[in-house]
Write an enzyme that holds these catalytic residues in place. Structure first.
Site, PDB file in Angstrom:
ATOM      1  N   ARG A  51      32.119  19.066   6.215  1.00 22.46           N
ATOM      2  CA  ARG A  51      31.357  19.925   7.135  1.00 22.46           C
ATOM      3  C   ARG A  51      30.377  19.104   7.972  1.00 22.46           C
ATOM      4  O   ARG A  51      30.228  19.348   9.181  1.00 22.46           O
ATOM      5  CB  ARG A  51      30.616  20.996   6.327  1.00 22.46           C
ATOM      6  N   HIS A  55      30.607  18.947  12.053  1.00 17.12           N
ATOM      7  CA  HIS A  55      29.527  19.455  12.890  1.00 17.12           C
ATOM      8  C   HIS A  55      28.926  18.360  13.758  1.00 17.12           C
ATOM      9  O   HIS A  55      28.331  18.654  14.802  1.00 17.12           O
ATOM     10  CB  HIS A  55      28.458  20.128  12.023  1.00 17.12           C
ATOM     11  N   HIS A 198      39.554  24.856   5.247  1.00 17.40           N
ATOM     12  CA  HIS A 198      38.810  25.832   4.444  1.00 17.40           C
ATOM     13  C   HIS A 198      39.435  26.020   3.066  1.00 17.40           C
ATOM     14  O   HIS A 198      38.920  26.789   2.257  1.00 17.40           O
ATOM     15  CB  HIS A 198      38.732  27.178   5.176  1.00 17.40           C
ATOM     16  N   TRP A 246      37.048  30.248   0.020  1.00 14.37           N
ATOM     17  CA  TRP A 246      38.241  30.780   0.688  1.00 14.37           C
ATOM     18  C   TRP A 246      39.445  30.777  -0.254  1.00 14.37           C
ATOM     19  O   TRP A 246      40.361  31.563  -0.092  1.00 14.37           O
ATOM     20  CB  TRP A 246      38.584  29.952   1.917  1.00 14.37           C
ATOM     21  N   ASP A 276      39.411  33.788  10.294  1.00 12.34           N
ATOM     22  CA  ASP A 276      40.524  33.458   9.395  1.00 12.34           C
ATOM     23  C   ASP A 276      41.703  34.389   9.668  1.00 12.34           C
ATOM     24  O   ASP A 276      42.851  33.955   9.786  1.00 12.34           O
ATOM     25  CB  ASP A 276      40.090  33.597   7.927  1.00 12.34           C
TER      26      ASP A 276
END
Length: 327
Positions: A51, A55, A198, A246, A276
């Site tokens: 992540r 980002h 995910h 997820w 999603d």
């Protein structure tokens, strides 16, 4: 042709110096990668490493040619105000994880370190080996941080939203995903492939605020409590409990995101955001979604390609960059 001894020697000295310098640099990068792999595997922090890198890269804007104004993989996320943007909540922890590694391997730029950690995280959790390129120049200070609304979104410097209202002004999730990722230069296959990451990770009430589950066992979902066998080696490992995932095995990088997401009876213990659902409901996304659900090999191949591209967006490579030797 015979060159004068003096000219030939000068060239040889220059070449030898450069070669020795690069050899030393590559040696440091190899050692850094080994240290990161061991740390991430022991700490079970792969999701936050991915992540963090995403980002840092994800504010890239292909319409801007100047560096570092174009954004992308330059390490600017380590500075305020960028690290404090809402979408980056919790990522200061990821930077803290990397600080001692940076101190031990000072020759590795922050821009490279962040992206290397992400690639290691994918591999540690059972995913594909990403063919990474290194040599990124790091952003020098906070002047490289893109402004929150500089990418045509309401905030977060153009990072995607999980649900409406969408900062780009889109009225539906598929349009939002395309607005965000087309700006970076991805196509529909790349969007679906990257979304498949995910398969690892969780969302927290205290970070994104998109789920009702937070820190600790008392606030955890069924699959994020202490002791769940979530790693790809079927062990639980030692991780901070809490949040909502997820997939059931959220420390295993595989294609389970695609094989379970579209089930008619949605598992209430697993995340299924509008962004999603868009992947199997949109007619142009769906063929890739079904392809990756049917074949993990196809998913890994597409994901590896998309991850590499994401890791290089907006990057300025010193001397054209370099790769590490095969292990």
């Amino acid at each position: 042709q015979v060159f004068p001894i003096q000219a030939r020697s000068s060239f040889q000295v220059h070449f030898s110096f450069y070669s020795l310098k690069m050899a030393g640099k590559i040696q440091q990068y190899v050692a850094c990668k080994k240290a990161l792999t061991q740390f991430i595997g022991k700490q079970n922090c792969a999701p936050i490493m991915v992540r963090l890198a995403w980002h840092d890269s994800g504010n890239y804007d292909k319409r801007i040619s100047e560096w570092p104004a174009c954004g992308g993989a330059n390490g600017s996320i380590r500075f305020e105000p960028e690290i404090n943007y809402g979408a980056n909540a919790g990522l200061a922890k990821g930077l803290k994880y990397l600080e001692p590694v940076k101190a031990k391997f000072p020759g590795v730029s922050w821009a490279d370190l962040i992206q290397m950690a992400s690639a290691c995280a994918i591999e540690v959790t059972g995913g594909p080996k990403i063919p990474m390129k290194y040599g990124r120049v790091e952003a020098p200070d906070s002047s490289a941080c893109p402004e929150e609304k500089s990418r045509g979104t309401a905030g977060n410097a153009g990072l995607p939203d999980a649900m409406a209202p969408f900062g780009c002004g889109a009225q539906d999730a598929p349009t939002h995903l395309r607005n965000i990722f087309y700006r970076m230069g991805f196509d529909d296959e790349g969007i679906v492939a990257l979304s498949g990451a995910h398969t690892i990770g969780r969302a927290f009430k205290e970070r994104s605020g998109t789920v009702e589950y937070g820190y600790g066992d008392k606030n955890a979902s069924k699959y994020t409590k202490s002791g769940c066998p979530v790693r790809h080696d079927a062990t639980s490992g030692d991780y901070m409990p809490g949040g909502k995932s997820w997939t059931e095995k959220w420390l295993s990088f595989d294609n389970s995101y695609f094989t379970t997401l579209a089930e008619k009876q949605a598992n209430p213990e697993l995340i299924r955001f509008p962004t999603d659902e868009a992947l199997f409901q949109d007619e142009k996304f769906r063929p890739y979604f079904e392809k990756f659900a049917a074949s993990q090999e196809d998913f890994f191949e597409a994901y590896s390609r998309a991850h590499k591209k994401l890791s290089e967006l907006g990057a300025k490579f010193e001397d054209g960059g370099f790769t590490l030797p095969e292990e």
